[in-house]
Design an enzyme around this catalytic site. Structure first.
Site, mmCIF file in Angstrom:
data_model
loop_
_atom_site.group_PDB
_atom_site.id
_atom_site.type_symbol
_atom_site.label_atom_id
_atom_site.label_comp_id
_atom_site.label_asym_id
_atom_site.label_seq_id
_atom_site.Cartn_x
_atom_site.Cartn_y
_atom_site.Cartn_z
ATOM 1 N N SER A 410 -3.374 -0.716 -3.409
ATOM 2 C CA SER A 410 -3.506 0.499 -2.603
ATOM 3 C C SER A 410 -4.160 0.203 -1.260
ATOM 4 C CB SER A 410 -4.385 1.525 -3.295
ATOM 5 O OG SER A 410 -3.965 1.761 -4.587
ATOM 6 N N HIS A 431 3.896 0.440 -3.592
ATOM 7 C CA HIS A 431 2.719 1.267 -3.860
ATOM 8 C C HIS A 431 3.139 2.542 -4.572
ATOM 9 C CE1 HIS A 431 -0.759 3.916 -2.397
ATOM 10 N NE2 HIS A 431 -1.119 3.268 -3.486
ATOM 11 N N GLU A 443 5.554 3.937 -1.714
ATOM 12 C CA GLU A 443 5.529 3.301 -0.394
ATOM 13 C C GLU A 443 6.005 1.856 -0.580
ATOM 14 O OE1 GLU A 443 2.052 5.427 2.204
ATOM 15 O OE2 GLU A 443 1.362 4.237 0.513
ATOM 16 N N ASN A 481 -2.680 6.765 2.438
ATOM 17 C CA ASN A 481 -4.145 6.699 2.351
ATOM 18 C C ASN A 481 -4.801 6.618 3.729
ATOM 19 O OD1 ASN A 481 -4.541 7.116 -0.369
ATOM 20 N ND2 ASN A 481 -4.286 4.947 -0.889
#
Ligand code: T1G
Length: 661
Positions: A410, A431, A443, A481
Site C-alpha cells: 500500500s 494494490h 490500482e 492513499n
C-alpha cells in the site's frame, strides 16, 4: 431471399417466412440514430411484405442491445426517437419476437419488453440500469416491466439497476423459453403467434393486489442504498404509477421524468464515471502489447488481504496456490479461504457446487518450490520493505522465468521491491482494496521498469477478475492513499482551527459519503497511521504544520472501533460523541494559541474538496495519474466518494465558478 440492408447497422433476411432483423452496431449494439432508423425501415418493409408473416429481432455478436447510445446524450436528438420505434413494435400487426442472444439493457430491454414474445439464449440478461446513469428508463421500461413481472420485482430491478441472467429472467416471467438457438426458437414462436391476437405488454393490467408490505419493503431496500441520488426514488414512483395511470399517461410521465433527469448534474456525473471507469484501465499504445495467459495464480500470505485475493481468483476460474511459512499457517489460510467462500454461498453469491469447484482448484502449501507452476505471483505479506525484498529475491530462484511478480504493497515503493529481483521488468504493483473479494477497485502500478507486456497482462488479469483496474505510477500511497492522506490532513487542520470531528463527518455524510473520515479512521484503526507518523517523525519538515491530536488519542489508548474508543466512543457499538475527545482537541488548540472559529458544512466540504483536487492536480502533473477521471474512479470505488457527484476532479470542474461546492 437475399440479405437486405436497412441502414448501416440493421439488416434482415427472410427465413421460413419470418423476417430475421439483425442489429449489428459494435461494440454493444447501442440504439444509435442509425439503428433506430434501420429498425423503422425494416418494420415499414415487413408491414407491406406479404411473404413475411412476422419478425424476429436479434443482435449480432454477444450482445442483444446494450441500450441507448450514451454518447448521444447531450447532443441534439435525431428522429426517429426510441419511444416511437418501440410503440411501433408493440402495435405492429404481425408478431414480433425478440431472440435475446446476450445482454438486453436499458433501451435494449425496453425493445424486448415491447415485443410480443421473448426467447432467451443461455448468455442472455435483462436489465434497466438507467438509475446507475442518474436517469430513469425513457422508453417504457417503468411502465411495461411491472406489467410483465409485477410491482415488487420491477421495483427491485429498476430501482437497483441490476441485471438478471437467463434463469432468473425465466423465473420472473420475462421469457417465453430458453434455447441454444434463440433465433430458430423465436421463428417457431412467431409462427405459433401468427393469426392469433398478439400479446401487447402495454395493455396487460398490472398484477393486482400485490402485498403492500412487500411493495414497501422493496422500495425501502432500494432507497436505503441510494443515499443522495434522486433517480431511484423517481423510478419507483413511476413503477408504482402503473397501478394508477393508463399506459399513455404513464409513458408521458416517464418521458418527462427521463428528460428532466437526463439534464441533471447527477446524470452528468454518473455518465462521466461510466466512461472514466472504462478509460481507467487503458494505456496509450499498450493494446499492441500481447498479454500473457494467466491461469495459475500464486498468493503469498493468506491473511485478510491474501485470502480475499485468493477467493477472487478462485471465483473467476483460476487455479490458486496459496503459500504460507508453515504447514499450520497454510492450514489456517485454507480455512479462511473456505470460510469466505462459504459466506458467499450463504449470501447467494455462489452455489454450493461453485464453492466445491473453487476448493478443488485451491492448493495451500508451505513449500515455496510449489510456486513453479504459477503464471503470476501476488505477494500479500506484511507491509515491510525487508520482508518484501527478501521474498522477491527468493522468488527469482523458484518461479519460472516468464512468471509475473506482483506486489500488493500500500505504501512501500514497488521500485525498491522490484530492484531486489534479477528481472524488475516482470514486476508490477497490484494494490487491492480490502476485503479483496468484494472491492472492485485495483490500482495497477506501472513501476519504473515494468515491461509493457507485463502491464497489459496485469490489466487483463484484473479485468478477468471482474474488477476495475486503474493504472497509476509510483508514489507513496499511489492515487487513492495520496488523496486520502491529503484530505485527512486538511480535516485535522480544521479540527485545530475550530471544527469538531462530528461536524466534519456530518458535512461529508450530507455530501453523500457513506461515512465521514473520522468514523472511517475509527473503523480501520488508528494504529497503522500512528506507526507511519512515528516512522516519518525524523524526516518531517519541522516548519510544516503538524496536528498532534491523533497522536494524543492513540497515546491514550484510543485506537478506534477495535479498542472501543477512537475519535468517538462506542458504547454498545454505537458511534457517540465523546467529551474527552473534544477536551483533547481544545487542549491542542490552546497549546498552539489558536483562537477557535466555527465552520459551515459548505466551508468544510469546500476545504476538503480543494485538498483532494490540489493533491489530484499534483498527481497528474507528476504523471502518477494519467487522467482526472482516473482519480475520480479511485475515490468513488475505494474511498466512498459519492458516485453521483462524479468524483472530486469532476465536481471541482463543475463548481469552479461557485465559491463553495
Ligand atoms: N452507449 C455507448 N457506448 C457504450 C454503451 C452505450 N449504451 N455501452 C457500452 N458502450 C461502450 C463502452 O464505453 C466501451 O467503449 C465499449 O462499449 C465496451 O463496453 C432510453 C436512456 C453492454 C454489459 O447502461 O453495461 O438505454 O471503452 O467495456 O464489459 O431507457 O457495456 O471500448 O471505447 O462495458 O463487454 C442503458 C451500459 C443506456 C448499458 C457490455 N445501458 N453498458 O460490457 O464492455 S441508457 C447501459 C454496459 C438507456 C433508455 C435509456 C456494458 C455491456 P470503449 P464495456 P463489456
Amino acid at each position: 431471399m437475399a440479405h437486405i440492408p436497412f441502414s448501416k447497422s440493421v439488416s434482415a433476411r427472410l427465413r421460413d417466412s419470418v423476417f430475421v432483423v439483425v442489429i449489428d452496431n459494435p461494440p454493444v449494439n447501442a440504439l444509435s440514430a442509425d439503428v433506430r432508423s434501420g429498425l423503422m425501415a425494416a418494420l415499414d418493409h415487413v408491414a407491406s411484405l406479404d411473404a413475411a408473416t412476422g419478425i424476429v429481432l436479434t443482435g449480432a455478436g454477444s450482445t442483444f442491445i446494450g441500450g441507448a447510445d450514451i454518447k448521444e446524450f447531450g447532443k441534439p436528438s435525431v428522429e426517429p426517437m426510441l419511444p416511437e420505434v418501440i410503440e411501433r413494435i408493440e402495435a405492429f400487426g404481425k408478431p414480433v419476437v425478440a431472440a435475446v442472444n446476450g445482454a438486453a439493457l436499458g433501451g435494449g430491454c425496453e425493445v424486448a419488453l415491447a415485443c410480443h414474445g421473448r426467447i432467451v439464449g443461455e448468455k442472455a440478461s435483462f436489465g434497466l440500469p438507467e438509475v446507475k446513469l442518474g436517469i430513469v428508463p425513457g422508453a417504457g421500461g417503468t411502465q411495461r416491466l411491472p406489467r410483465l413481472i409485477g410491482l415488487v420485482a420491477a421495483i427491485d430491478l429498476i430501482g437497483s439497476g441490476r441485471a438478471v441472467k437467463t434463469g432468473e429472467a425465466v423465473a420472473l416471467g420475462l421469457a417465453d423459453g430458453i434455447a441454444t438457438d434463440p433465433v430458430g426458437a423465436a421463428i417457431a414462436l412467431a409462427h405459433e403467434f401468427t393469426g392469433k391476437p398478439l400479446r401487447r405488454t402495454g395493455v396487460i393490467c398490472v398484477p393486482p393486489a400485490e402485498d403492500p408490505a412487500a411493495v414497501s419493503a422493496a422500495e425501502a431496500k432500494v432507497l436505503a442504498k441510494s443515499r443522495g441520488q434522486s433517480a431511484p426514488a423517481e423510478a419507483i414512483r413511476l413503477v408504482k404509477a402503473t397501478g394508477e395511470l393508463d399506459l399513455r399517461q404513464g409513458l408521458a410521465e416517464e418521458r418527462a421524468t427521463f428528460l428532466r433527469l437526463r439534464d441533471s448534474s447527477e446524470s452528468a456525473a454518473l455518465r462521466h464515471i461510466f466512461f472514466a471507469e472504462r478509460a481507467a484501465g487503458k494505456v496509450e499504445g499498450l493494446d499492441k502489447a500481447s498479454s500473457r495467459k494467466i491461469e495459475t495464480v500464486a498468493v503469498v500470505g493468506t491473511g485478510l488481504m491474501g485470502s480475499g485475493i485468493a477467493v477472487s481468483a478462485l471465483t473467476s476460474g483460476h487455479r490458486v496456490i496459496a503459500l504460507e511459512q508453515t504447514p499450520e499457517a497454510a492450514a489456517s489460510g485454507k480455512a479462511r479461504i473456505a470460510e469466505t467462500l462459504d459466506k458467499s454461498v450463504r449470501s447467494g453469491r455462489l452455489t454450493a457446487g461453485g464453492r466445491d469447484d473453487c476448493l478443488a482448484r485451491l492448493q495451500t502449501t508451505a513449500e515455496a518450490k510449489d510456486l513453479v507452476k504459477a503464471d503470476l505471483v501476488i505477494e500479500a505479506v506484511f507491509d515491510d520493505l525487508t520482508v518484501k525484498t527478501d521474498l522477491f529475491r527468493r522468488l527469482d530462484g523458484i518461479v519460472r522465468a516468464d512468471a509475473i511478480l506482483a506486489t500488493n504493497t500500500s505504501y512501500l515503493n514497488p521500485d525498491a521491491i522490484a530492484a531486489a529481483t534479477a528481472d524488475p521488468s516482470r514486476v508490477v504493483g497490484l494494490h487491492f482494496f480490502s476485503p479483496a473479494n468484494v472491492m472492485r477497485l485495483v490500482e495497477v502500478v506501472d513501476c519504473a521498469k515494468t515491461a509493457p507486456e507485463v502491464l497489459a497482462s496485469a490489466l487483463a488479469f484484473v479485468k478477468g477478475l471482474g474488477k476495475l483496474p486503474v493504472v497509476c505510477g509510483v508514489t507513496e500511497g499511489f492515487i487513492g492513499n495520496s488523496i486520502f492522506s491529503a484530505y485527512r490532513r486538511e480535516a485535522e487542520f480544521m479540527l485545530e482551527d475550530g471544527a469538531l470531528p462530528q461536524e466534519i463527518d456530518a458535512a461529508l455524510e450530507a455530501y453523500g459519503f457513506p461515512m465521514g473520515i473520522f468514523a472511517v479512521n475509527d473503523m480501520a484503526g488508528l494504529e497503522i497511521a500512528w506507526a507511519r507518523r512515528k516512522r516519518q517523525a525524523a524526516t518531517r519538515d519541522p516548519a510544516a504544520r503538524y496536528v498532534e491530536i491523533a497522536d494524543r488519542l492513540c497515546e491514550a489508548g484510543r485506537l478506534g472501533h477495535k479498542s472501543g474508543r477512537g475519535w468517538y466512543a462506542y458504547p454498545d457499538g454505537k458511534r457517540t460523541i465523546d467529551p474527552e475527545v473534544t477536551a483533547v482537541i481544545e487542549a491542542a488548540r490552546a497549546a498552539k494559541n489558536i483562537a477557535s472559529r466555527s465552520f459551515t458544512p459548505a466551508e468544510i466540504m469546500s476545504r476538503l474538496l480543494k485538498a483532494m483536487v490540489d493533491e489530484g492536480t499534483a498527481l497528474l502533473a507528476d504523471g502518477v495519474a494519467a487522467r482526472p477521471g482516473d482519480i475520480d474512479v479511485v475515490m468513488i470505488n475505494g474511498y466512498g466518494f459519492p458516485a453521483h457527484r462524479g468524483g472530486p476532479m469532476f465536481a471541482a470542474e463543475q463548481n469552479k465558478d461557485q465559491p463553495h461546492a
